[in-house]
Scaffold this motif. Structure first.
Motif, mmCIF file in Angstrom:
data_model
loop_
_atom_site.group_PDB
_atom_site.id
_atom_site.type_symbol
_atom_site.label_atom_id
_atom_site.label_comp_id
_atom_site.label_asym_id
_atom_site.label_seq_id
_atom_site.Cartn_x
_atom_site.Cartn_y
_atom_site.Cartn_z
ATOM 1 N N ILE A 148 0.838 -1.200 0.000
ATOM 2 C CA ILE A 148 0.000 0.000 0.000
ATOM 3 C C ILE A 148 0.870 1.246 0.000
ATOM 4 O O ILE A 148 0.586 2.213 -0.705
ATOM 5 C CB ILE A 148 -0.975 -0.007 1.192
ATOM 6 N N ARG A 149 1.967 1.233 0.753
ATOM 7 C CA ARG A 149 2.875 2.389 0.800
ATOM 8 C C ARG A 149 3.486 2.692 -0.568
ATOM 9 O O ARG A 149 3.863 3.829 -0.835
ATOM 10 C CB ARG A 149 3.978 2.164 1.820
ATOM 11 N N GLU A 150 3.571 1.691 -1.420
ATOM 12 C CA GLU A 150 4.098 1.915 -2.770
ATOM 13 C C GLU A 150 3.105 2.675 -3.645
ATOM 14 O O GLU A 150 3.489 3.295 -4.628
ATOM 15 C CB GLU A 150 4.465 0.578 -3.426
ATOM 16 N N ARG A 151 1.810 2.638 -3.276
ATOM 17 C CA ARG A 151 0.768 3.314 -4.062
ATOM 18 C C ARG A 151 0.288 4.623 -3.447
ATOM 19 O O ARG A 151 -0.189 5.502 -4.145
ATOM 20 C CB ARG A 151 -0.439 2.392 -4.234
ATOM 21 N N ILE A 152 0.359 4.713 -2.113
ATOM 22 C CA ILE A 152 -0.167 5.876 -1.401
ATOM 23 C C ILE A 152 0.937 6.489 -0.556
ATOM 24 O O ILE A 152 1.616 5.784 0.188
ATOM 25 C CB ILE A 152 -1.345 5.473 -0.480
ATOM 26 N N GLN A 153 1.080 7.792 -0.642
ATOM 27 C CA GLN A 153 2.036 8.499 0.201
ATOM 28 C C GLN A 153 1.408 8.724 1.569
ATOM 29 O O GLN A 153 0.236 9.100 1.660
ATOM 30 C CB GLN A 153 2.383 9.841 -0.435
ATOM 31 N N PHE A 154 2.175 8.526 2.637
ATOM 32 C CA PHE A 154 1.670 8.754 3.997
ATOM 33 C C PHE A 154 2.481 9.833 4.676
ATOM 34 O O PHE A 154 3.690 9.836 4.566
ATOM 35 C CB PHE A 154 1.724 7.448 4.800
ATOM 36 N N PRO A 155 1.780 10.735 5.349
ATOM 37 C CA PRO A 155 0.331 10.905 5.353
ATOM 38 C C PRO A 155 -0.142 11.502 4.035
ATOM 39 O O PRO A 155 0.619 12.215 3.384
ATOM 40 C CB PRO A 155 0.081 11.870 6.519
ATOM 41 N N PRO A 156 -1.382 11.237 3.648
ATOM 42 C CA PRO A 156 -1.882 11.714 2.356
ATOM 43 C C PRO A 156 -2.397 13.158 2.394
ATOM 44 O O PRO A 156 -3.153 13.563 1.525
ATOM 45 C CB PRO A 156 -3.011 10.735 2.047
ATOM 46 N N PHE A 157 -2.004 13.919 3.406
ATOM 47 C CA PHE A 157 -2.443 15.306 3.575
ATOM 48 C C PHE A 157 -1.321 16.070 4.264
ATOM 49 O O PHE A 157 -0.396 15.481 4.826
ATOM 50 C CB PHE A 157 -3.725 15.383 4.412
ATOM 51 N N GLY A 158 -1.414 17.390 4.226
ATOM 52 C CA GLY A 158 -0.418 18.232 4.854
ATOM 53 C C GLY A 158 -0.565 18.271 6.371
ATOM 54 O O GLY A 158 -1.609 17.888 6.911
ATOM 55 N N PRO A 159 0.456 18.751 7.072
ATOM 56 C CA PRO A 159 0.434 18.757 8.535
ATOM 57 C C PRO A 159 -0.654 19.647 9.133
ATOM 58 O O PRO A 159 -1.090 19.424 10.260
ATOM 59 C CB PRO A 159 1.830 19.262 8.911
ATOM 60 N N GLU A 160 -1.120 20.626 8.369
ATOM 61 C CA GLU A 160 -2.159 21.525 8.883
ATOM 62 C C GLU A 160 -3.515 20.829 9.019
ATOM 63 O O GLU A 160 -4.399 21.310 9.723
ATOM 64 C CB GLU A 160 -2.286 22.752 7.975
ATOM 65 N N HIS A 161 -3.683 19.676 8.374
ATOM 66 C CA HIS A 161 -4.965 18.971 8.413
ATOM 67 C C HIS A 161 -5.416 18.664 9.833
ATOM 68 O O HIS A 161 -6.581 18.904 10.186
ATOM 69 C CB HIS A 161 -4.888 17.676 7.598
ATOM 70 N N LEU A 162 -4.538 18.133 10.661
ATOM 71 C CA LEU A 162 -4.944 17.756 12.009
ATOM 72 C C LEU A 162 -5.315 18.978 12.839
ATOM 73 O O LEU A 162 -6.322 18.963 13.550
ATOM 74 C CB LEU A 162 -3.856 16.928 12.701
ATOM 75 N N THR A 163 -4.533 20.035 12.742
ATOM 76 C CA THR A 163 -4.850 21.263 13.477
ATOM 77 C C THR A 163 -6.179 21.844 12.998
ATOM 78 O O THR A 163 -7.011 22.265 13.812
ATOM 79 C CB THR A 163 -3.716 22.291 13.329
ATOM 80 N N ASN A 164 -6.410 21.869 11.685
ATOM 81 C CA ASN A 164 -7.692 22.343 11.150
ATOM 82 C C ASN A 164 -8.847 21.515 11.696
ATOM 83 O O ASN A 164 -9.886 22.055 12.079
ATOM 84 C CB ASN A 164 -7.710 22.288 9.624
ATOM 85 N N SER A 165 -8.678 20.195 11.723
ATOM 86 C CA SER A 165 -9.729 19.312 12.238
ATOM 87 C C SER A 165 -10.017 19.615 13.708
ATOM 88 O O SER A 165 -11.180 19.658 14.123
ATOM 89 C CB SER A 165 -9.328 17.846 12.075
ATOM 90 N N LEU A 166 -8.964 19.816 14.492
ATOM 91 C CA LEU A 166 -9.174 20.110 15.910
ATOM 92 C C LEU A 166 -9.874 21.458 16.100
ATOM 93 O O LEU A 166 -10.727 21.594 16.978
ATOM 94 C CB LEU A 166 -7.847 20.079 16.663
#
Length: 167
Positions: free
Chosen positions: A136-154
């Motif tokens: 799966i890591r060969e097909r999808i980059q982790f994390p699939p979003f920028g670091p601001e995503h978690l702060t925005n969610s919170l």
């Protein structure tokens, strides 16, 4: 709200302090109908399963959209892995196969709530991909979003959990 973020090779997390009781924050997290409004990426579109999250092993589905996904619109299946009201809730994310089997890719979401008083809570959101297999890591980059995503969610979560003038 205080903001702290960390990232290593296998997980990313962010912590904010809310002027909201832990019970109120947990109630929002346990309600799948709020997850699209919490999401910091805009990928979560709508709940498919609307029942409150109450136990480990519970499955709930979400309608998603991502321009880079082969189908654009798709559905994820989440399996509750942790639930300890009002201190923790978390789930694995995967999909349902054409045969009806549930498959999970090895990544999970977890919220840890630490009451700091009767009306203040430190909330840590963690996205962990430590169990994602190489295929799966060969097909999808982790994390699939920028670091601001978690702060925005919170921040979205804090807004949703905050008492309204009618409360």
């Amino acid at each position: 709200m205080d903001d702290q973020s960390t990232k290593d090779q296998e997980h990313v997390s962010a912590t904010l302090t809310f002027a909201v009781p832990a019970e109120s924050v947990f109630a929002v997290l346990a309600d799948p109908t709020t997850h699209a409004a919490i999401d910091g990426t805009g990928w979560v579109q709508r709940p498919v399963d609307r029942a409150p999250l109450t136990e480990v092993g519970q499955v709930f589905r979400m309608g998603m959209h991502h321009d880079s996904h082969p189908d654009g619109a798709y559905q994820v299946v989440n399996l509750v892995q942790a639930i300890d009201p009002p201190r923790a809730i978390g789930w694995l994310t995967g999909y349902e196969t054409a045969e009806g089997n549930l498959e999970f890719g090895g990544w999970f979401w977890r919220y840890d709530l630490v009451p700091l008083g009767p009306s203040e809570t430190a909330v840590t959101l963690t996205y962990d991909w430590s169990e994602v297999p190489r295929s799966i890591r060969e097909r999808i980059q982790f994390p699939p979003f920028g670091p601001e995503h978690l702060t925005n969610s919170l921040r979205h979560l804090a807004d949703l959990a905050a008492p309204t003038s009618a409360d």
